[in-house]
Motif scaffolding. Sequence first.
Motif, short mmCIF file in Angstrom:
data_model
loop_
_atom_site.label_atom_id
_atom_site.label_comp_id
_atom_site.label_asym_id
_atom_site.label_seq_id
_atom_site.Cartn_x
_atom_site.Cartn_y
_atom_site.Cartn_z
N ALA A 186 0.76 -1.17 0.00
CA ALA A 186 0.04 0.11 -0.02
C ALA A 186 0.83 1.24 0.10
CB ALA A 186 -0.80 0.06 1.16
N SER A 187 2.01 1.15 0.57
CA SER A 187 2.84 2.27 0.70
C SER A 187 3.32 2.85 -0.67
CB SER A 187 4.34 1.92 1.70
OG SER A 187 4.97 3.12 1.70
N SER A 188 3.42 1.63 -1.46
CA SER A 188 4.00 1.83 -2.85
C SER A 188 2.78 2.44 -4.05
CB SER A 188 4.40 0.35 -3.31
OG SER A 188 4.80 0.71 -4.88
N GLY A 189 1.70 1.78 -3.63
CA GLY A 189 0.39 1.88 -4.58
C GLY A 189 -0.87 2.92 -4.08
N ALA A 190 -0.65 2.80 -2.75
CA ALA A 190 -1.84 3.94 -2.18
C ALA A 190 -1.27 5.28 -2.15
CB ALA A 190 -2.26 3.44 -1.04
N THR A 191 -0.77 5.77 -3.13
CA THR A 191 0.16 7.29 -3.10
C THR A 191 -0.60 8.15 -4.29
OG1 THR A 191 1.79 6.68 -4.55
CG2 THR A 191 1.95 6.08 -2.08
N GLY A 192 -0.19 9.26 -4.22
CA GLY A 192 -0.52 10.21 -5.45
C GLY A 192 0.91 10.03 -6.54
N SER A 193 0.75 10.85 -7.61
CA SER A 193 1.72 10.64 -8.72
C SER A 193 2.18 11.99 -9.24
CB SER A 193 1.11 9.75 -9.77
OG SER A 193 1.99 9.86 -11.04
N LEU A 194 3.37 12.22 -9.24
CA LEU A 194 3.83 13.51 -9.95
C LEU A 194 3.28 13.49 -11.34
CD1 LEU A 194 7.50 14.07 -8.81
CD2 LEU A 194 5.53 15.29 -8.00
N GLY A 195 3.05 12.43 -11.81
CA GLY A 195 2.65 12.49 -13.51
C GLY A 195 1.46 13.16 -13.49
N THR A 196 0.60 13.36 -12.72
CA THR A 196 -0.87 14.25 -12.66
C THR A 196 -0.59 15.56 -12.78
OG1 THR A 196 -1.21 14.10 -10.54
CG2 THR A 196 -2.03 12.36 -11.60
N SER A 197 0.42 16.13 -12.39
CA SER A 197 0.67 17.43 -12.37
C SER A 197 0.92 18.10 -13.76
CB SER A 197 1.90 17.91 -11.69
OG SER A 197 1.86 17.30 -10.34
N GLY A 198 1.82 17.73 -14.75
CA GLY A 198 1.78 18.18 -16.20
C GLY A 198 0.46 18.03 -16.72
N ILE A 199 -0.08 17.01 -16.56
CA ILE A 199 -1.21 16.63 -17.34
C ILE A 199 -2.33 17.56 -16.85
CG2 ILE A 199 -3.11 14.69 -17.66
CD1 ILE A 199 -0.69 12.80 -17.07
N SER A 200 -2.42 17.71 -15.72
CA SER A 200 -3.69 18.75 -15.17
C SER A 200 -3.32 20.12 -15.63
CB SER A 200 -3.69 18.56 -13.63
OG SER A 200 -3.77 17.47 -13.06
N LEU A 201 -2.10 20.43 -15.55
CA LEU A 201 -1.62 21.92 -15.97
C LEU A 201 -2.19 22.06 -17.46
CD1 LEU A 201 1.71 23.62 -15.31
CD2 LEU A 201 0.69 23.85 -17.52
N ALA A 202 -1.66 21.34 -18.42
CA ALA A 202 -2.21 21.22 -19.70
C ALA A 202 -3.61 21.53 -19.94
CB ALA A 202 -1.63 20.05 -20.51
N VAL A 214 -1.74 6.96 -22.60
CA VAL A 214 -0.43 7.64 -22.80
C VAL A 214 -0.18 8.19 -21.20
CG1 VAL A 214 0.76 9.71 -23.60
CG2 VAL A 214 -0.44 8.33 -25.24
N ALA A 215 -1.18 8.63 -20.85
CA ALA A 215 -1.11 9.28 -19.30
C ALA A 215 -1.08 8.22 -18.23
CB ALA A 215 -2.33 9.79 -18.92
N ILE A 216 -1.55 6.93 -18.60
CA ILE A 216 -1.25 5.83 -17.28
C ILE A 216 0.00 5.26 -17.52
CG2 ILE A 216 -2.03 3.46 -16.68
CD1 ILE A 216 -4.95 4.59 -17.11
N PHE A 217 0.39 4.95 -18.88
CA PHE A 217 1.80 4.19 -19.21
C PHE A 217 2.98 5.16 -18.79
CE2 PHE A 217 -0.52 1.17 -21.43
CZ PHE A 217 0.42 -0.17 -21.17
N TYR A 218 2.79 6.51 -18.84
CA TYR A 218 3.79 7.70 -18.60
C TYR A 218 3.87 7.65 -16.99
CZ TYR A 218 4.84 12.27 -16.99
OH TYR A 218 5.27 13.69 -16.35
N MET A 219 2.76 7.50 -16.28
CA MET A 219 2.73 7.57 -14.87
C MET A 219 3.26 6.14 -14.31
SD MET A 219 -1.13 9.27 -14.44
CE MET A 219 -1.33 8.83 -12.79
N TRP A 220 3.20 5.32 -14.82
CA TRP A 220 3.85 3.91 -14.42
C TRP A 220 5.49 4.02 -14.74
CZ3 TRP A 220 -0.35 0.49 -17.13
CH2 TRP A 220 -1.09 -0.28 -16.12
#
Length: 802
Positions: A186-202, A214-220
């Motif tokens: 859970a410590s690995s998976g139950a967290t946020g992701s930095l990848g959402t920041s650039g996607i949200s900004l755009a 693209v978003a999901i594979f990039y975040m992985w």
Amino acid sequence: MPANQLLGERQPLLTDMTSSDKSNDGVTSAVERQSTSDSSIDPIQSNGGFGEIISNGGYVEGDVENLKAPADSDEDLPADLLAIPKIVRDTVPLEDDPNTPVVTFRYFVLAVIFILPGAFIDTMNSYRTTSAAYSIFFVQIASHWAGKWLAKVLPHKEISVFGRYKFNLNPGPWSIKETALVTITASSGATGSLGTSGISLAEIYYGEKVHPAVAIFYMWAIVFTGYAFAALARNMLLFDPQFIWPQALMQTNLLQSQAKSDGDSKVASKQMKVFFCALLGLTVWQFFPEFIFPFVSSLAFLCWVAPHNATANFIGSGLGGMGFLNLTLDWSNITSQIMIYPYFIQVIQFVAFVFGAWILIPAAKWGNLSGFKHGLMSNGLFTSAGDKYPASKLLTPQLTLNETAYAEFGPVHIGAQRAWNNFFDYAAYVSGIVWLVVFGHKQLTDSIKKLRNTYKVAKLEGNNSKKSSINAQYTDRLNVMQTNYEQVPLWWYFALFVATFVILITIFATGHLFIPWWAYIVALGFGLLIVTPLCWLYALTNFQLAIGSFNELLYGYMVQNIAARHPAGATTYGAIAGDVFYRAQYMLQDQKIGHYMQLPPKVVFFSQLFGELLGVPINYAAMRWILNTKMDYLNGSKVDHLHQWTGQSIASYHTNAVQYVILGPKRTFAQYPILQYGFLLGAAVPIILGLLHKFSHKTRVGKLRFDLWNTTVFFSSMSTFYGNVSTGYLSKFIGGTVTMFWAYRYKHDLWRRYNYILAAALDTGYNLSLLLIFLFFSAGKTVVMPNWWGNNADSVERCFAL
């Protein structure tokens, strides 16, 4: 963190967060290991002085003496125990049964159950101004009880898989090792992701959506890149017992309490009662500051005295002012930092807050510190007249700078506080590396020597043994017990890196995200440079350095001569370069839990990948829900009266995007030339303190400990403070003084039994309350709390003239 929580990224599951800088997800720090020549001085026994006060209240990295409670004799301990710091000996299990079942059907069921809400909540938190991360301690407690229940109700039955493999639905009593593995997953998976920041900004600022696949594979891929880079620091930081990894130690403490409770230990049973009482109490209470009675979230005494005086309101308000003498009863503004961070770290953080909020802000508002008086405590961009800058008009459809619009609207201005945030952010990044060289070179050199000797031993043995030759140079009991298990081979990390490299280079080379492919290569190169020193800093104090802004500046330099450049490119680059460090750090922290709890390393490695495979799709789903339902708050069309749904981290990323990408560093520094001197400050001050430390008598001039004047902590705290939420800092300092100085020093037995338990309970209670508020009042039909005296429509603080 929400990755800070920095920071967008995974929030330290106990939170790392300063109240509002979620854009960089956390902070980090370092302290020097006390020299052998000074080891005879025990600050616990000495009198007075600032140096003694701050070192007594918290552990000083690597210093076994400072880790002791008021002294017990260790003379009779065997060498394999004496090599382990006392604070670790008091916490971790020192016996092991390698035959205990770990990977079971029950583990997989509970891992899935606890990952899904955590990934959602932590992503949601990254769009709020303040929050406490989804508590991993809730997972520890709840999964343990759920596991014991499953052990009672599941049939003892073998199941065949593909006719060849078999597993038992219920192999026996639930073990604490299963609890630990669920927790790590859970410590690995139950967290946020930095990848959402650039996607949200755009999407928020430029109306551009990224394809879900693209978003999901990039975040992985960016997360797994960090996991692969953990191999660079693992052998140096994981096995050496002097690297205690404070949060890993706290989680181990709770796991041990649960294990003892299963054995009917009276003390452990009492600990569990305290845990659940505190959890339920905070869960109920948090409904008041979050929903029913928000007045208590910021107790602005000066506003009560003069509710219609603009000056008094500005000085006293914690929601838009300086927060002078402001207190809070909202746990999201305090968090369990006060029970985890060493006291000297908390002292430095509070000094930075006082300097930033109570000295620089009034100097900028009423003095001559800044000639630009608009947007004093804002992350936004302004015209010379103080109006909101129409940044979207600076771009042409071809993503080039619209010179005509720039000439029309004029130079881009930032608020004074934002300016010194940037200045100290640059200083903190450089200071983190220089501090390591100045104060940590001896310990790093020793670790490197041990590592080299380990490889020599392995070579002489012909590398025939699959067991843990990597631990050969560490003879403490924990490492000796770890030799019962096979270590993760290096090629596993290499294979993980190759897979992520192929995914990301394909995404960037085909133009599906916002940076050129060669910028990705540069991000990896910088990751190679920083991952070991910054993980070293975190392993000692749990204080994480925010590096996002520096990475975005670097990206601006890289692309400033390219005509077409997407504003979200800096954030995307920063997510990659940041996760190289952040995720490596968290992977090693969780592997340290596995080391403390004697879990098979290969099993821990698998569990971390499994957790992230589940978590990332939930991160994306949560992001989509927030962008679909909170967009009016995030883009500024509506104002949230609690200053929570502000998307402050995304606003900060956008400001950096305009400064570093659209305009470029050259124009930015021409407008604010003083900012560049932050790099010089960060390099010079650690060297000066290092010289004072070296030439003063046993690191003391009077009673001052120069090795504890950590510039990285100070500069980083200065860079992450935002004045629009200045409540909580004084309350945190008071709370930290009680827990990490007074209780640690004078009530150590009580502290040892209940400090980490209470920290876990309070964070768990907060997050449970947040989840319940979401389910009751937001998940279906939105329910708004009626306005009343404690929820005033004009000002919940009753600062009516602000």
